[in-house]
Scaffold this motif. Structure first.
Motif, PDB file in Angstrom:
ATOM      1  N   GLY A  12      38.766  26.024 -47.730  1.00  0.00           N
ATOM      2  CA  GLY A  12      38.306  25.025 -49.189  1.00  0.00           C
ATOM      3  C   GLY A  12      38.296  23.980 -49.115  1.00  0.00           C
ATOM      4  O   GLY A  12      37.259  23.775 -49.625  1.00  0.00           O
ATOM      5  N   GLY A  13      38.633  23.570 -48.149  1.00  0.00           N
ATOM      6  CA  GLY A  13      38.635  21.812 -47.627  1.00  0.00           C
ATOM      7  C   GLY A  13      36.870  22.333 -46.783  1.00  0.00           C
ATOM      8  O   GLY A  13      36.535  22.336 -45.675  1.00  0.00           O
ATOM      9  N   THR A  14      36.784  20.284 -46.308  1.00  0.00           N
ATOM     10  CA  THR A  14      35.431  20.165 -45.393  1.00  0.00           C
ATOM     11  C   THR A  14      35.854  20.875 -44.210  1.00  0.00           C
ATOM     12  O   THR A  14      35.007  21.516 -43.760  1.00  0.00           O
ATOM     13  CB  THR A  14      34.851  18.828 -45.151  1.00  0.00           C
ATOM     14  N   ALA A  15      36.871  20.617 -43.657  1.00  0.00           N
ATOM     15  CA  ALA A  15      37.034  21.127 -42.076  1.00  0.00           C
ATOM     16  C   ALA A  15      37.188  22.932 -41.968  1.00  0.00           C
ATOM     17  O   ALA A  15      36.357  23.175 -41.094  1.00  0.00           O
ATOM     18  CB  ALA A  15      38.675  20.631 -41.560  1.00  0.00           C
ATOM     19  N   ALA A  16      37.552  23.368 -42.848  1.00  0.00           N
ATOM     20  CA  ALA A  16      37.799  24.970 -43.036  1.00  0.00           C
ATOM     21  C   ALA A  16      36.363  26.041 -43.446  1.00  0.00           C
ATOM     22  O   ALA A  16      36.232  26.330 -42.390  1.00  0.00           O
ATOM     23  CB  ALA A  16      38.260  25.669 -44.774  1.00  0.00           C
ATOM     24  N   LEU A  17      35.702  25.031 -43.746  1.00  0.00           N
ATOM     25  CA  LEU A  17      34.109  24.738 -44.048  1.00  0.00           C
ATOM     26  C   LEU A  17      32.962  24.534 -43.139  1.00  0.00           C
ATOM     27  O   LEU A  17      32.344  25.623 -42.277  1.00  0.00           O
ATOM     28  CB  LEU A  17      33.628  24.103 -45.434  1.00  0.00           C
ATOM     29  N   ALA A  18      33.744  23.553 -41.963  1.00  0.00           N
ATOM     30  CA  ALA A  18      33.052  23.481 -40.902  1.00  0.00           C
ATOM     31  C   ALA A  18      33.710  24.021 -39.458  1.00  0.00           C
ATOM     32  O   ALA A  18      32.657  24.340 -38.803  1.00  0.00           O
ATOM     33  CB  ALA A  18      32.826  21.833 -40.298  1.00  0.00           C
ATOM     34  N   GLY A  19      34.533  24.976 -39.532  1.00  0.00           N
ATOM     35  CA  GLY A  19      34.938  26.070 -38.904  1.00  0.00           C
ATOM     36  C   GLY A  19      36.064  25.335 -37.712  1.00  0.00           C
ATOM     37  O   GLY A  19      36.692  25.740 -36.233  1.00  0.00           O
ATOM     38  N   ILE A  20      36.806  23.743 -38.316  1.00  0.00           N
ATOM     39  CA  ILE A  20      37.582  23.413 -37.717  1.00  0.00           C
ATOM     40  C   ILE A  20      38.974  24.376 -37.595  1.00  0.00           C
ATOM     41  O   ILE A  20      39.418  24.448 -38.828  1.00  0.00           O
ATOM     42  CB  ILE A  20      37.622  22.328 -37.783  1.00  0.00           C
TER      43      ILE A  20
END
Length: 117
Positions: free
Chosen positions: A37-45
């Motif tokens: 649910g964090g920024t990185a997860a949503l960006a595909g990191i």
């Protein structure tokens, strides 16, 4: 809320080194875990990714990364450059071979509100 709202967070835990064989080489930001649910997860990191720059500013250690993140707030979009290890990277025995075999990825990342707890 129990945390500061509006603050730019990637939502990752990191190591300040990469491991090649039995050696740890400092000067790199390697993602250890990505929080759902964090920024990185949503960006595909992904875990194992190596963050090299934010908006073309090199970030080779935690203090630089932290300083860069203070310039942004929730809703801002940045360009994140990463090196993503490949199967060839995992089997390479030397530092240079490891870095050469990583895939270079550029992601546009928009910071989202995230509870770090």
């Amino acid at each position: 809320y129990g945390y500061l709202t509006g603050v730019a967070r990637l939502g990752v835990s990191i190591y300040n080194y990469i491991e090649i064989g039995m050696r740890k080489i400092t000067g790199y930001i390697r993602v250890d875990t990505v929080k759902e649910g964090g920024t990185a997860a949503l960006a595909g990191i992904k875990p194992g990714d190596i963050i090299t720059a934010i908006d073309d500013v090199d970030c080779g250690d935690f203090s630089i990364l932290t300083e860069l993140l203070t310039k942004y707030k929730v809703g801002d979009t940045v360009t994140l450059k990463i090196l993503r290890p490949t199967e060839a990277s995992k089997s390479s025995g030397s530092y240079n071979a490891y870095l050469r075999s990583c895939e270079e990825v550029t992601l546009n990342v928009t910071f989202v509100e995230f509870d770090p707890s």
